[in-house]
Design a protein around this motif. Structure first.
Motif, short mmCIF file in Angstrom:
data_model
loop_
_atom_site.label_atom_id
_atom_site.label_comp_id
_atom_site.label_asym_id
_atom_site.label_seq_id
_atom_site.Cartn_x
_atom_site.Cartn_y
_atom_site.Cartn_z
N ASP A 20 0.69 -1.16 -0.08
CA ASP A 20 0.05 0.05 -0.11
C ASP A 20 0.71 1.29 -0.06
N TYR A 21 1.86 1.28 0.81
CA TYR A 21 2.69 2.40 0.81
C TYR A 21 3.44 2.60 -0.55
N ALA A 22 4.06 1.51 -1.03
CA ALA A 22 4.85 1.60 -2.22
C ALA A 22 3.88 2.10 -3.53
N ARG A 23 2.65 1.79 -3.30
CA ARG A 23 1.80 1.97 -4.55
C ARG A 23 1.67 3.76 -4.49
N THR A 24 1.64 4.13 -3.32
CA THR A 24 1.29 5.58 -3.18
C THR A 24 2.49 6.25 -3.26
N ASN A 25 3.72 5.92 -3.31
CA ASN A 25 5.09 6.56 -3.32
C ASN A 25 5.36 6.44 -4.92
N LYS A 26 5.19 7.33 -5.68
CA LYS A 26 5.61 7.23 -7.18
C LYS A 26 7.30 6.69 -7.48
N LEU A 27 7.97 7.31 -6.37
CA LEU A 27 9.35 7.09 -6.60
C LEU A 27 9.82 5.63 -6.68
N VAL A 28 9.01 4.87 -5.85
CA VAL A 28 9.31 3.16 -5.78
C VAL A 28 9.20 2.60 -7.32
N PRO A 29 8.18 2.85 -8.02
CA PRO A 29 7.90 2.23 -9.48
C PRO A 29 8.78 2.99 -10.30
N GLN A 30 8.79 4.24 -10.03
CA GLN A 30 9.76 5.03 -11.04
C GLN A 30 11.16 4.38 -10.97
N LEU A 31 11.88 4.16 -9.72
CA LEU A 31 13.20 3.69 -9.68
C LEU A 31 13.55 2.41 -10.27
N ILE A 32 12.12 1.46 -10.07
CA ILE A 32 12.44 0.16 -10.49
C ILE A 32 12.09 0.21 -12.20
N ASP A 33 11.40 1.03 -12.62
CA ASP A 33 11.02 1.15 -14.08
C ASP A 33 12.26 1.78 -14.78
N LEU A 34 12.95 2.75 -14.00
CA LEU A 34 14.27 3.08 -14.83
C LEU A 34 15.07 1.90 -14.91
N ALA A 35 15.47 1.27 -13.88
CA ALA A 35 16.35 -0.18 -14.07
C ALA A 35 15.97 -0.85 -15.17
N LEU A 36 14.50 -1.27 -15.16
CA LEU A 36 14.23 -2.16 -16.22
C LEU A 36 14.42 -1.58 -17.69
N LEU A 37 13.99 -0.30 -17.71
CA LEU A 37 14.31 0.52 -19.05
C LEU A 37 15.77 0.24 -19.33
N GLN A 38 16.58 0.46 -18.55
CA GLN A 38 18.14 0.41 -19.19
C GLN A 38 18.40 -0.74 -19.24
N ASN A 39 17.72 -2.07 -18.94
CA ASN A 39 18.13 -3.46 -19.39
C ASN A 39 17.19 -4.08 -20.35
N GLY A 40 16.31 -3.02 -20.88
CA GLY A 40 15.55 -3.51 -22.07
C GLY A 40 14.44 -4.45 -21.65
N LEU A 41 14.21 -4.17 -20.36
CA LEU A 41 13.00 -5.09 -19.76
C LEU A 41 11.47 -4.44 -19.69
N LEU A 42 11.43 -3.11 -19.73
CA LEU A 42 10.45 -2.43 -19.66
C LEU A 42 9.36 -2.65 -20.95
N ARG A 43 8.35 -3.01 -21.08
CA ARG A 43 7.64 -3.07 -22.28
C ARG A 43 6.11 -2.77 -22.10
#
Length: 231
Positions: free
Chosen positions: A193-216
């Motif tokens: 619940d906390y992580a869903r309301t903190n946009k920084l958490v998914p943003q950091l994850i997605d940046l790492a995924l994007l860097q590795n070509g895993l965000l689609r």
């Protein structure tokens, strides 16, 4: 029967993949260097931060993630993704063996590494501790009591074979395990619940995924939309 796994029943296939995941986790731990960077966080903070980030990792076909927490320096990336080299090579070699094509169905296993020295990860951790202190305190207290209860039961039953336990003893052990699982679920829900309301958490994850070509797909669309909102 699945042509790619001619020797496995559905139950055996599920058990095989479960064993594979456990092996990956075990090897990842064993292959860590003794001088690997250690985090300054407590065991409890590490567990909470890991679960918060794990809850927001998007579902990716044939890919699974475990979360690691390390101290990598203030100037290093806040979140990065690594792939265990041993497991990667094992999978590639197995796919070349005649009759072993079913290894191609194995999921790719990655580690999402959180750098606790980076200011953004520190920010997430500080806000998590502040936001969830009141919600997690009673859960943690209940878990301490239940774990102590389970330890007492295991100690009392350690010299008794499972088949020799009375129904009451079996029920007692099952009840405490069920109670612990229920509290763990409440804890996971609070962190998600906390992580869903903190946009920084998914943003950091997605940046790492994007860097590795895993965000689609939808995850990439959500990342773009969120990035615009954060500007």
């Amino acid at each position: 029967m699945d042509k790619t796994m001619p020797f496995f029943t559905p139950e055996e296939k599920k058990e095989f993949f479960t064993t594979y995941r456990l092996l990956f986790s075990h090897l990842s731990y064993c292959l860590q260097k003794e001088d690997a960077p250690k985090t300054h966080l407590s065991a409890g903070e590490t567990a909470n931060l890991s679960e918060a980030f794990r809850s927001q990792i998007p579902s990716i076909a044939k890919a699974e993630f475990m979360v690691d927490v390390q101290s990598l320096g203030e100037d290093f990336q806040p979140v990065l993704i690594t792939q265990n080299e041993y497991m990667r090579r094992m999978k590639e070699m197995a796919q070349l063996q005649q009759g072993m094509a079913f290894y191609g169905e194995m999921p790719d296993m990655y580690s999402l590494v959180l750098n606790t020295d980076h200011r953004l990860v520190k920010q997430v951790n500080d806000e998590l501790n502040t936001s969830l202190a009141d919600r997690l305190a009673p859960i943690d207290a209940e878990l301490r009591g239940l774990n102590a209860r389970r330890q007492a039961i295991e100690t009392a039953q350690q010299n008794t074979k499972s088949e020799d336990l009375t129904e009451a003893e079996k029920a007692d052990r099952k009840q405490v395990n069920d109670d612990i699982a229920a509290q763990e679920k409440l804890r996971e829900e609070a962190l998600a619940d906390y992580a869903r309301t903190n946009k920084l958490v998914p943003q950091l994850i997605d940046l790492a995924l994007l860097q590795n070509g895993l965000l689609r797909g939808e995850a990439l669309n959500a990342f773009v939309k969120r990035s615009v909102e954060l500007i």
